[in-house]
Design a protein around this motif. Sequence first.
Motif, short mmCIF file in Angstrom:
data_model
loop_
_atom_site.label_atom_id
_atom_site.label_comp_id
_atom_site.label_asym_id
_atom_site.label_seq_id
_atom_site.Cartn_x
_atom_site.Cartn_y
_atom_site.Cartn_z
N ARG A 142 0.83 -1.21 0.00
CA ARG A 142 0.00 0.00 0.00
C ARG A 142 0.87 1.26 0.00
NH1 ARG A 142 -4.88 -0.74 4.20
NH2 ARG A 142 -5.94 0.53 2.66
N ALA A 143 0.29 2.33 -0.54
CA ALA A 143 0.94 3.65 -0.55
C ALA A 143 2.33 3.59 -1.17
CB ALA A 143 1.01 4.21 0.87
N GLY A 144 2.47 2.81 -2.24
CA GLY A 144 3.73 2.75 -2.96
C GLY A 144 4.76 1.82 -2.37
N ARG A 145 4.45 1.19 -1.22
CA ARG A 145 5.41 0.25 -0.62
C ARG A 145 5.39 -1.09 -1.35
NH1 ARG A 145 2.71 2.72 3.73
NH2 ARG A 145 4.03 3.96 5.10
N LYS A 146 6.47 -1.83 -1.21
CA LYS A 146 6.56 -3.16 -1.79
C LYS A 146 5.96 -4.19 -0.85
CE LYS A 146 8.81 -1.97 -5.54
NZ LYS A 146 8.24 -2.14 -6.89
#
Length: 456
Positions: free
Chosen positions: A338-342
């Motif tokens: 989520r939110a650009g995390r891996k």
Amino acid sequence: MTFDELGLSDELLAAVKSAGYSEPTPIQAQAIPAILSMRDITGIAQTGTGKTAAFVLPMIDRLAQGRSRARMPRTLILEPTRELAAQVAENFEKYGVNHKLSMALLIGGVAFGDQDKALMQGVDVLIATPGRLIDQFERGKLLLTGVEMLVIDEADRMLDMGFIPDLEKICKLLPPRRQTLLFSATMPPEITRLATQFQTDSKRIEASRPAQTADTITQHVVKLDRGDDKAKRTALRRVIESRDIKNGIIFCNRKVEVDIVAKSLCKHGHDAAPIHGDLSQAHRTETLEKYRAGDLKLLVASDVAARGLDVPDVSHVFNYAPPPNSDDYVHRIGRTGRAGRKGEAFTIVGPNDEKLWDAVLKQIQSDVQEYMPDGLEEELSELEAPSSRRGGKRSDSSKGSKSSREPKNKQHASDDNSSSRGRGKKGNQNELLPPAPAGPVVGLGDHVPAFLQRPI
């Protein structure tokens, strides 16, 4: 686009800015202006796209004028689970910091007393699960004739949990002149019918394809030659031990599996705890708080936690088996990345899970790479198959019982013959009677009752 362009009040924009947000998500950018213009909305967006703020922000602006009355909430938000209801309440507290709005939370597992008190004082926003809302209405603690805005959140989850009859019952208690907002991650035919039934000239907003997985999630499938629970639990542990896990969620299809898997992980030294609908609200809240705080590494969950679990940095998601509904696969693995995390997602697939897995692949329209931890195949081959073990026990016991029964049956046969010969006065009718016991009859005294000796 920024929040300044959506028509929100200065007080609300200040709260949004203090929360750290500057640009709205696609669902927020489309829904907020339409809600402020009093339109009915049908919003479709997958989990984690900001659906909650899409209706909370304009609702707060709408409620800034007017006042609440005892037992008559001005707005009603229906949620399928207690966790989702609590998450919406947190959003109201965060974004309504500059407004003097009252709010009540009606969920199961909580005593009626505090809820009754809040309703009597009057609330602007009532957030409820359908069952508890109907309970309070039938107890005479609640009137719904003053509701100006209705929000049905996670409508497809409502459908899965069997709440559609409750929704229909609740909507009949509301005034016909109201604004109705319906949000859902997917749009099956039943939800389309619900929207048509309870909305007027609604605007359909679709922020993203319902069954699209995030590009930030690396997906894996662990295929097993055997699908018994022992093999699956072993595979799950080996996958967990082979990855560098910060925190993870393990999804099971059944509540009983949640408890068994959590107990197995703890037995083998893993930090895990279960959460599902049969646990008390206090226990569920405590477990979630520990998980959010980082004091719990692995959360074993049913789909009750698939939506509404607001933990932005989950590193791994594990499916003990593919979900029965292929749409739920997207929502499950959407807890990570989520939110650009891996993030990484692993699904264990046994021989009996192939059809479910094929439905998932068809839904997400992409291939998933296979993964096998080192040494797992050899370890599974050394495990004794439960079917053969049980078969051996049945074979031994059946042999023993047969040999032990044979002389007893033969003895009974001779006893029957001798007793029937000794009672020949009344002819063949007495041959159908049971033999007289050789010793005292336990529980009946030292004699056989007369009704047992009557001819048949």
